[in-house]
Design an enzyme around this catalytic site. Structure first.
Site, PDB file in Angstrom:
ATOM      1  N   LYS A  81       0.838  -1.212   0.000  1.00 61.86           N
ATOM      2  CA  LYS A  81       0.000   0.000   0.000  1.00 61.86           C
ATOM      3  C   LYS A  81       0.872   1.262   0.000  1.00 61.86           C
ATOM      4  O   LYS A  81       0.625   2.204  -0.748  1.00 61.86           O
ATOM      5  CB  LYS A  81      -0.952  -0.021   1.209  1.00 61.86           C
ATOM      6  N   ASP A 113     -11.223   2.705   3.968  1.00 66.81           N
ATOM      7  CA  ASP A 113     -11.554   1.277   3.831  1.00 66.81           C
ATOM      8  C   ASP A 113     -13.076   1.077   3.764  1.00 66.81           C
ATOM      9  O   ASP A 113     -13.542  -0.004   3.392  1.00 66.81           O
ATOM     10  CB  ASP A 113     -10.996   0.464   5.017  1.00 66.81           C
ATOM     11  N   GLN A 123      -4.881  -1.576   9.580  1.00 68.47           N
ATOM     12  CA  GLN A 123      -4.701  -2.876   8.930  1.00 68.47           C
ATOM     13  C   GLN A 123      -5.304  -3.996   9.788  1.00 68.47           C
ATOM     14  O   GLN A 123      -4.999  -4.112  10.967  1.00 68.47           O
ATOM     15  CB  GLN A 123      -3.205  -3.130   8.689  1.00 68.47           C
TER      16      GLN A 123
END
Ligand code: BQF
Length: 291
Positions: free
Chosen positions: A52, A119, A96
């Site tokens: 990422k 997200d 994460q």
């Protein structure tokens, strides 16, 4: 059979994003800025956040990787999240997953400012998605929808069987594909561990989205001729003969199923790379919406 090239499509999307970043910075404005919080040292998670961060650099985003030790308390993580919510130099951030077991994931996701939740996991963003309001669509289902769109796969009135009901893939993709629209209007069945006679369902399916995490689960006898296969499974299999000591594989017995499929995504190089590209897309959207 058309092999759906997620890696090439993701690169194309990254190039489009890079152009938009140039347009922003050439006006003298700062580049979009994504942060990632990683708690602990899980090997797969490290790989994911690493790619990422690298992808941010590739498109010209600023990025921050915030690494916290495995022993970080829930309270300490919530304090960091509050700090990120207040940080005006930050357009969006992710925490994460998975988190260490002593931290309540739900509590953490609720603490993220929905405007920075690139997200799309905050309940208000999930709700907005379900109600077809402007929001951050979770990166994996967003990536699958982009592949369907860019390969112009017909979904109108088609029967989609989704295998798996996770909050991150199965549930959201089932919602998106049943919505009205050019790449929606599908009739969706969500199958899971309590489903009876899955094979009878998959044999009826025009499109199968498998998000289960069991290698080789979907076999050729389960699918009909011409099926579209979207393989979201990512399992690491230990293999000493490989450079990294493992290889990654999907839910689908690729070689046999590909012979019956009209379209199929490989693993690796299918849905996975799209996940990263769509996270960048959401960060660019955050930059626009919060300006
Ligand atoms: C590829 C993920 C489970 C749990 C947490 C490219 C990725 C994976 C595969 C990737 C994933 C899976 C990510 C490939 C991000 C997708 O070439 O096939 C990229 O980096 N992913 C994550 O951040 O957290 C996860 C899966």
């Amino acid at each position: 059979m058309v092999l759906i090239d997620g890696k090439a499509t993701a690169n194309q999307i990254k190039n489009e994003i890079a152009e938009e970043v140039k347009a922003i910075t050439s006006k003298g404005e700062r580049a979009p800025h994504l942060a990632a919080v990683l708690v602990g040292n899980d090997g797969a998670s490290l790989t994911y956040v690493g790619s990422k961060v690298r992808s941010c650099e590739k498109v010209g985003f600023d990025s921050s990787l915030i690494r916290l030790p495995e022993e970080t308390t829930e309270q300490e993580l919530l304090a960091k999240i509050e700090e990120l919510n207040q940080d005006e130099t930050l357009d969006g951030y992710i925490v994460q997953l998975p988190l260490p077991k002593h931290i309540d994931e739900e509590k953490v996701l609720l603490a993220i400012d929905p405007k920075k939740d690139v997200d799309g996991f905050h309940p208000s963003n999930f709700g907005r998605m379900a109600l077809e309001l402007e929001t951050f669509i979770p990166a994996t289902p967003f990536g699958i929808m982009q592949l369907i769109e860019r390969y112009d796969i017909d979904t109108q009135g088609k029967h989609v069987v989704v295998i798996g009901r996770s909050h991150i893939v199965g549930r959201p993709i089932s919602i998106l594909m049943s919505q009205k629209g050019a790449y929606g209007n599908a009739t969706v069945t969500v199958a899971h561990s309590r489903t009876k006679d899955l094979k009878a369902l998959t044999q009826q399916a025009d499109i199968i989205v498998s998000a289960l995490g069991i290698p080789g689960f979907v076999t050729a006898d389960m699918v009909k001729e011409g099926v579209v296969i979207i393989d979201v499974g990512i399992t690491r299999v230990e293999d000493a003969s490989k450079e990294k000591g493992y290889y990654i594989t999907g839910d689908v017995d690729f070689d046999s199923v590909a012979q019956k499929a009209s379209y199929i995504t490989p693993v690796p190089g299918g849905v996975g790379p799209m996940t990263i590209a769509m996270l960048l897309k959401n960060t660019l959207l955050a930059r626009k919406w919060n300006a």
